[in-house]
Design a protein around this motif. Structure first.
Motif, PDB file in Angstrom:
ATOM      1  N   ARG A  48      -0.026   8.989  -5.833  1.00  0.00           N
ATOM      2  CA  ARG A  48      -0.652  10.670  -5.403  1.00  0.00           C
ATOM      3  C   ARG A  48       0.393  11.408  -6.328  1.00  0.00           C
ATOM      4  O   ARG A  48       0.154  12.468  -6.235  1.00  0.00           O
ATOM      5  CB  ARG A  48      -0.452  10.505  -3.964  1.00  0.00           C
ATOM      6  N   ALA A  49       1.460  10.865  -6.846  1.00  0.00           N
ATOM      7  CA  ALA A  49       2.173  11.668  -7.536  1.00  0.00           C
ATOM      8  C   ALA A  49       1.562  12.389  -8.804  1.00  0.00           C
ATOM      9  O   ALA A  49       1.804  13.317  -9.519  1.00  0.00           O
ATOM     10  CB  ALA A  49       3.704  11.128  -7.999  1.00  0.00           C
ATOM     11  N   GLY A  50       0.422  11.579  -9.293  1.00  0.00           N
ATOM     12  CA  GLY A  50      -0.145  11.835 -10.377  1.00  0.00           C
ATOM     13  C   GLY A  50      -0.192  10.790 -11.503  1.00  0.00           C
ATOM     14  O   GLY A  50      -0.766  11.126 -12.524  1.00  0.00           O
ATOM     15  N   LEU A  51       0.505   9.811 -11.346  1.00  0.00           N
ATOM     16  CA  LEU A  51       0.812   8.792 -12.422  1.00  0.00           C
ATOM     17  C   LEU A  51      -0.513   7.844 -12.297  1.00  0.00           C
ATOM     18  O   LEU A  51      -1.247   7.785 -11.501  1.00  0.00           O
ATOM     19  CB  LEU A  51       1.932   7.765 -12.082  1.00  0.00           C
ATOM     20  N   LYS A  52      -0.665   7.060 -13.354  1.00  0.00           N
ATOM     21  CA  LYS A  52      -1.879   6.296 -13.592  1.00  0.00           C
ATOM     22  C   LYS A  52      -1.580   5.026 -13.502  1.00  0.00           C
ATOM     23  O   LYS A  52      -0.481   4.557 -14.593  1.00  0.00           O
ATOM     24  CB  LYS A  52      -2.845   6.827 -14.712  1.00  0.00           C
ATOM     25  N   LEU A  53      -2.000   4.145 -13.096  1.00  0.00           N
ATOM     26  CA  LEU A  53      -1.905   2.372 -13.061  1.00  0.00           C
ATOM     27  C   LEU A  53      -2.581   2.048 -14.150  1.00  0.00           C
ATOM     28  O   LEU A  53      -3.695   1.919 -14.143  1.00  0.00           O
ATOM     29  CB  LEU A  53      -2.490   1.810 -11.650  1.00  0.00           C
ATOM     30  N   VAL A  54      -1.894   1.325 -15.103  1.00  0.00           N
ATOM     31  CA  VAL A  54      -2.581   0.840 -16.006  1.00  0.00           C
ATOM     32  C   VAL A  54      -2.289  -0.884 -16.266  1.00  0.00           C
ATOM     33  O   VAL A  54      -2.869  -1.312 -17.283  1.00  0.00           O
ATOM     34  CB  VAL A  54      -2.145   1.500 -17.500  1.00  0.00           C
ATOM     35  N   GLY A  55      -1.573  -1.331 -15.476  1.00  0.00           N
ATOM     36  CA  GLY A  55      -1.549  -2.661 -15.476  1.00  0.00           C
ATOM     37  C   GLY A  55      -1.095  -3.226 -14.256  1.00  0.00           C
ATOM     38  O   GLY A  55       0.107  -2.585 -13.560  1.00  0.00           O
ATOM     39  N   ILE A  56      -1.464  -4.529 -13.775  1.00  0.00           N
ATOM     40  CA  ILE A  56      -0.880  -4.794 -12.407  1.00  0.00           C
ATOM     41  C   ILE A  56      -1.208  -6.064 -12.060  1.00  0.00           C
ATOM     42  O   ILE A  56      -2.172  -6.895 -12.514  1.00  0.00           O
ATOM     43  CB  ILE A  56      -1.576  -3.981 -10.975  1.00  0.00           C
ATOM     44  N   LYS A  57      -0.186  -7.132 -11.724  1.00  0.00           N
ATOM     45  CA  LYS A  57      -0.329  -8.539 -11.458  1.00  0.00           C
ATOM     46  C   LYS A  57       0.648  -8.872 -10.443  1.00  0.00           C
ATOM     47  O   LYS A  57       1.701  -8.507 -10.135  1.00  0.00           O
ATOM     48  CB  LYS A  57      -0.206  -9.275 -12.702  1.00  0.00           C
ATOM     49  N   MET A  58       0.297 -10.056  -9.770  1.00  0.00           N
ATOM     50  CA  MET A  58       1.068 -10.471  -8.686  1.00  0.00           C
ATOM     51  C   MET A  58       1.501 -12.177  -9.145  1.00  0.00           C
ATOM     52  O   MET A  58       0.426 -13.077  -9.693  1.00  0.00           O
ATOM     53  CB  MET A  58       0.344 -10.803  -7.257  1.00  0.00           C
ATOM     54  N   PHE A  59       2.655 -12.557  -8.912  1.00  0.00           N
ATOM     55  CA  PHE A  59       3.003 -13.856  -9.249  1.00  0.00           C
ATOM     56  C   PHE A  59       4.310 -14.077  -8.642  1.00  0.00           C
ATOM     57  O   PHE A  59       5.148 -13.129  -8.267  1.00  0.00           O
ATOM     58  CB  PHE A  59       2.954 -14.284 -10.664  1.00  0.00           C
ATOM     59  N   VAL A  60       5.025 -15.324  -8.727  1.00  0.00           N
ATOM     60  CA  VAL A  60       6.296 -15.748  -8.296  1.00  0.00           C
ATOM     61  C   VAL A  60       7.208 -16.063  -9.584  1.00  0.00           C
ATOM     62  O   VAL A  60       6.969 -16.936 -10.159  1.00  0.00           O
ATOM     63  CB  VAL A  60       6.108 -17.105  -7.318  1.00  0.00           C
ATOM     64  N   PRO A  61       8.021 -15.110  -9.762  1.00  0.00           N
ATOM     65  CA  PRO A  61       8.813 -15.275 -11.080  1.00  0.00           C
ATOM     66  C   PRO A  61       9.802 -16.343 -10.949  1.00  0.00           C
ATOM     67  O   PRO A  61      10.413 -16.832 -10.073  1.00  0.00           O
ATOM     68  CB  PRO A  61       9.699 -13.903 -11.206  1.00  0.00           C
ATOM     69  N   GLU A  62      10.201 -17.055 -12.005  1.00  0.00           N
ATOM     70  CA  GLU A  62      11.022 -18.148 -12.188  1.00  0.00           C
ATOM     71  C   GLU A  62      12.561 -17.410 -12.290  1.00  0.00           C
ATOM     72  O   GLU A  62      12.415 -16.491 -13.007  1.00  0.00           O
ATOM     73  CB  GLU A  62      10.653 -19.099 -13.266  1.00  0.00           C
ATOM     74  N   GLY A  80       0.885  -1.296   0.025  1.00  0.00           N
ATOM     75  CA  GLY A  80      -0.071   0.016   0.045  1.00  0.00           C
ATOM     76  C   GLY A  80       0.853   1.359   0.223  1.00  0.00           C
ATOM     77  O   GLY A  80       0.676   2.290  -0.823  1.00  0.00           O
ATOM     78  N   GLU A  81       1.949   1.346   0.924  1.00  0.00           N
ATOM     79  CA  GLU A  81       2.886   2.463   0.948  1.00  0.00           C
ATOM     80  C   GLU A  81       3.512   2.604  -0.188  1.00  0.00           C
ATOM     81  O   GLU A  81       3.711   4.020  -0.712  1.00  0.00           O
ATOM     82  CB  GLU A  81       3.903   2.293   2.079  1.00  0.00           C
ATOM     83  N   ILE A  82       4.061   1.834  -0.939  1.00  0.00           N
ATOM     84  CA  ILE A  82       4.567   1.855  -2.331  1.00  0.00           C
ATOM     85  C   ILE A  82       3.743   2.306  -3.551  1.00  0.00           C
ATOM     86  O   ILE A  82       3.712   3.471  -4.219  1.00  0.00           O
ATOM     87  CB  ILE A  82       5.361   0.637  -2.844  1.00  0.00           C
ATOM     88  N   VAL A  83       2.414   1.627  -3.517  1.00  0.00           N
ATOM     89  CA  VAL A  83       1.664   2.141  -4.660  1.00  0.00           C
ATOM     90  C   VAL A  83       1.080   3.451  -4.497  1.00  0.00           C
ATOM     91  O   VAL A  83       0.913   4.241  -5.413  1.00  0.00           O
ATOM     92  CB  VAL A  83       0.269   1.062  -4.658  1.00  0.00           C
ATOM     93  N   LYS A  84       1.050   3.953  -3.307  1.00  0.00           N
ATOM     94  CA  LYS A  84       0.346   5.327  -2.735  1.00  0.00           C
ATOM     95  C   LYS A  84       1.161   6.121  -3.388  1.00  0.00           C
ATOM     96  O   LYS A  84       0.659   7.254  -3.630  1.00  0.00           O
ATOM     97  CB  LYS A  84       0.229   5.148  -1.097  1.00  0.00           C
ATOM     98  N   ARG A  85       2.542   6.181  -3.184  1.00  0.00           N
ATOM     99  CA  ARG A  85       3.512   7.237  -3.555  1.00  0.00           C
ATOM    100  C   ARG A  85       3.568   7.331  -5.111  1.00  0.00           C
ATOM    101  O   ARG A  85       3.543   8.449  -5.461  1.00  0.00           O
ATOM    102  CB  ARG A  85       4.961   6.815  -3.093  1.00  0.00           C
ATOM    103  N   TYR A  86       3.567   6.227  -5.901  1.00  0.00           N
ATOM    104  CA  TYR A  86       3.395   6.260  -7.367  1.00  0.00           C
ATOM    105  C   TYR A  86       1.978   7.181  -7.678  1.00  0.00           C
ATOM    106  O   TYR A  86       1.962   8.054  -8.566  1.00  0.00           O
ATOM    107  CB  TYR A  86       3.740   5.271  -7.944  1.00  0.00           C
TER     108      TYR A  86
END
Ligand code: CMP
Length: 201
Positions: A31-45, A23-29
């Protein structure tokens, strides 16, 4: 150039997830005015991690040089001597272990100068020397030296693309076209419109 649709990749690394800092990390980007256009969670190989870091043919040289310079600045001798590629080879092996150790969150942020804005908010690679007020400077304390003594990666919470060119290649590796959304954010009218004539009734 005023590319309001410049995109950049941010990856919250396993330590960021384990420290409950999503939450802290997402919040910082956000609130700066950037737009989130893609997001996903996984374990990279581990093979995927290697592919990611070696997308840029100059990566080994630049990360190796940066590491050796940081050592020199502190009056320390690096185990790889003065060979940046040798230093980078050790780093990439440690990175494969680090990033495949648990879930990560990959995000694409869009907006004017998004690459530079994200790097400013994220802070320098080594948390020990990254500025106060940045994510790496505020939320963690790791150093090159400590990481090297323990034979592991510098745990710096997030990865952020280094340039618009690098961002394009990295986004292509991490996301398919249909995972990235084109949409309008109400705040863009305030950030980018020439005339603020839609406010008053
Ligand atoms: P990132 O911004 O993802 O880019 C490369 C990563 O390698 C960096 O964050 C660190 O996690 C890691 N890294 C870079 N230099 C070193 C180093 N000298 N020792 C250990 N890990 C490093």
């Amino acid at each position: 150039m005023t590319d309001k649709k410049e995109r950049t990749l941010v990856v919250i690394k396993p330590d960021g997830i384990q420290r409950s800092l999503i939450g802290e990390i997402v919040k910082r980007y956000e609130r700066a005015g950037l737009k989130l256009v893609g997001i996903k969670m996984f374990v990279p190989e581990s093979g995927f991690v290697e592919k990611h870091y070696l997308l840029d043919p100059g990566w080994k040289e630049s990360v190796g040089k940066k590491t050796l310079e940081a050592y020199k600045d502190k009056g320390l001798e690096h185990p790889a001597g003065d060979d940046p590629i040798k230093a980078a080879d050790t780093i990439i092996e440690a990175l494969k272990k680090y990033l495949s150790s648990g879930p990560v969150i990959a995000m694409v942020w869009e907006g004017i100068n998004s690459v530079g804005v994200v790097r400013k908010i994220t802070g320098g690679t080594e948390p020990l020397t990254s500025d106060v007020g940045t994510i790496r400077g505020d939320y963690t304390i790791d150093s090159y030296k400590l990481a090297d003594v323990d034979g592991r990666s510098v745990r710096n919470l997030v990865h952020a693309s280094g340039s618009p060119e690098e961002a394009k290649n990295e986004i292509k590796l991490w996301f398919s076209e249909k995972e990235l959304l084109d949409y309008r954010l109400v705040q863009e009218a305030i950030l980018y419109d020439v005339n603020l004539d839609g406010i008053l009734e």
